[in-house]
Design a protein around this motif. Structure first.
Motif, PDB file in Angstrom:
ATOM      1  N   SER A  89       2.902   6.914  -0.418  1.00 22.76           N
ATOM      2  CA  SER A  89       2.596   5.484  -0.548  1.00 22.76           C
ATOM      3  C   SER A  89       1.746   4.999   0.632  1.00 22.76           C
ATOM      4  O   SER A  89       0.895   4.120   0.462  1.00 22.76           O
ATOM      5  CB  SER A  89       3.880   4.661  -0.675  1.00 22.76           C
ATOM      6  N   LEU A  90       1.935   5.560   1.820  1.00 25.67           N
ATOM      7  CA  LEU A  90       1.102   5.164   2.956  1.00 25.67           C
ATOM      8  C   LEU A  90      -0.358   5.547   2.705  1.00 25.67           C
ATOM      9  O   LEU A  90      -1.262   4.768   3.005  1.00 25.67           O
ATOM     10  CB  LEU A  90       1.611   5.790   4.259  1.00 25.67           C
ATOM     11  N   VAL A 140      -6.419   7.999 -12.779  1.00 27.85           N
ATOM     12  CA  VAL A 140      -5.407   8.707 -11.993  1.00 27.85           C
ATOM     13  C   VAL A 140      -4.526   7.716 -11.242  1.00 27.85           C
ATOM     14  O   VAL A 140      -3.330   7.922 -11.101  1.00 27.85           O
ATOM     15  CB  VAL A 140      -6.081   9.710 -11.023  1.00 27.85           C
ATOM     16  N   TYR A 141      -5.112   6.633 -10.763  1.00 29.23           N
ATOM     17  CA  TYR A 141      -4.354   5.642  -9.995  1.00 29.23           C
ATOM     18  C   TYR A 141      -4.162   4.339 -10.768  1.00 29.23           C
ATOM     19  O   TYR A 141      -3.977   3.288 -10.177  1.00 29.23           O
ATOM     20  CB  TYR A 141      -5.043   5.379  -8.657  1.00 29.23           C
ATOM     21  N   GLN A 142      -4.240   4.416 -12.090  1.00 33.43           N
ATOM     22  CA  GLN A 142      -4.051   3.250 -12.957  1.00 33.43           C
ATOM     23  C   GLN A 142      -4.932   2.082 -12.520  1.00 33.43           C
ATOM     24  O   GLN A 142      -4.479   0.940 -12.436  1.00 33.43           O
ATOM     25  CB  GLN A 142      -2.571   2.812 -13.000  1.00 33.43           C
ATOM     26  N   SER A 143      -6.194   2.374 -12.254  1.00 29.92           N
ATOM     27  CA  SER A 143      -7.122   1.369 -11.750  1.00 29.92           C
ATOM     28  C   SER A 143      -8.109   0.863 -12.799  1.00 29.92           C
ATOM     29  O   SER A 143      -9.073   0.193 -12.454  1.00 29.92           O
ATOM     30  CB  SER A 143      -7.917   1.948 -10.571  1.00 29.92           C
ATOM     31  N   TRP A 147      -7.516   1.786  -3.755  1.00 28.66           N
ATOM     32  CA  TRP A 147      -8.626   0.912  -4.137  1.00 28.66           C
ATOM     33  C   TRP A 147      -8.421  -0.539  -3.771  1.00 28.66           C
ATOM     34  O   TRP A 147      -9.282  -1.361  -3.984  1.00 28.66           O
ATOM     35  CB  TRP A 147      -8.922   1.063  -5.624  1.00 28.66           C
ATOM     36  N   ASN A 148      -7.295  -0.885  -3.195  1.00 24.22           N
ATOM     37  CA  ASN A 148      -7.134  -2.251  -2.720  1.00 24.22           C
ATOM     38  C   ASN A 148      -6.508  -2.262  -1.332  1.00 24.22           C
ATOM     39  O   ASN A 148      -5.605  -3.023  -1.059  1.00 24.22           O
ATOM     40  CB  ASN A 148      -6.287  -3.063  -3.695  1.00 24.22           C
ATOM     41  N   PRO A 149      -7.008  -1.379  -0.431  1.00 23.33           N
ATOM     42  CA  PRO A 149      -6.403  -1.328   0.892  1.00 23.33           C
ATOM     43  C   PRO A 149      -6.713  -2.597   1.669  1.00 23.33           C
ATOM     44  O   PRO A 149      -7.857  -2.972   1.827  1.00 23.33           O
ATOM     45  CB  PRO A 149      -7.047  -0.102   1.542  1.00 23.33           C
ATOM     46  N   ARG A 150      -5.673  -3.238   2.093  1.00 21.57           N
ATOM     47  CA  ARG A 150      -5.799  -4.423   2.940  1.00 21.57           C
ATOM     48  C   ARG A 150      -6.785  -5.432   2.353  1.00 21.57           C
ATOM     49  O   ARG A 150      -7.399  -6.208   3.055  1.00 21.57           O
ATOM     50  CB  ARG A 150      -6.176  -3.998   4.360  1.00 21.57           C
ATOM     51  N   GLY A 151      -6.967  -5.428   1.002  1.00 20.79           N
ATOM     52  CA  GLY A 151      -7.743  -6.447   0.312  1.00 20.79           C
ATOM     53  C   GLY A 151      -9.235  -6.448   0.568  1.00 20.79           C
ATOM     54  O   GLY A 151      -9.875  -7.491   0.489  1.00 20.79           O
TER      55      GLY A 151
END
Length: 184
Positions: A65-66, A100-103, A73-77
């Protein structure tokens, strides 16, 4: 993962920037620790950063999770800022394996906003249905379709051989043409 020009240099610059940002988030982390994992290849990868964080006890593995918090795809906005900066710098922006990441909801938004130029359709973890969904969106919106093995070597639980998934020559030509246009 398609980069035109010096792929290694750009990857290093991006990962070094990420490492500096991570130093601010986790004071016990130092970029030099992650660079130890780049000695053999000369390229710093996100997995090297994560290995250093793991050694410090800040996570219990590489792709955890880290990892998704720091590199998803949404790190720190900041996704849209990063994509806008990349395009302004002349990059051809391809969204890597969004299923793969439900994006896919995010991808659809980014397509409508003109933020991406293509989607990685051919990927080892994309199901036939995923590939069809991505390809249909590319065809509908005139996006580039890419492919990649996503080889991460021994750091990946299920390594895929280099060349297992490829980008066709006509799509590479589209990438090169778009990159050439953006250089002007």
């Amino acid at each position: 993962h398609i980069l035109i020009g010096s792929k290694s240099q750009r990857r290093n610059e991006c990962c070094l920037q990420s490492a500096r940002e991570i130093e601010a988030l986790y004071p016990q982390f130092r970029t030099e620790q992650a660079l130890e994992y780049a000695k053999d290849s000369g390229v710093l990868y996100k997995s090297g950063i994560m290995q250093a964080l793991h050694e410090l006890g800040l996570c219990d593995g590489i792709y955890t999770s880290l990892y998704h918090y720091l590199f998803g795809w949404n790190p720190r906005g900041i996704v849209r800022d990063v994509l806008a900066t990349a395009k302004a710098a002349g990059a051809v922006v391809v969204f890597a394996h969004p299923t793969v990441y439900q994006s896919m909801p995010l991808v659809r938004e980014l397509v409508k906003e003109g933020m991406i130029d293509g989607i990685e359709v051919e990927h080892p973890r994309n199901s036939p249905e995923d590939k069809a969904e991505c390809a249909a969106l590319c065809e509908q919106c005139g996006l580039i379709q890419t492919g990649g093995s996503d080889f991460h070597g021994a750091n990946h639980g299920h390594p895929n051989p280099v060349g297992a998934c490829i980008t066709s020559d006509d799509q590479i030509a589209r990438i090169e043409e778009l990159a050439h246009q953006r250089k002007k």
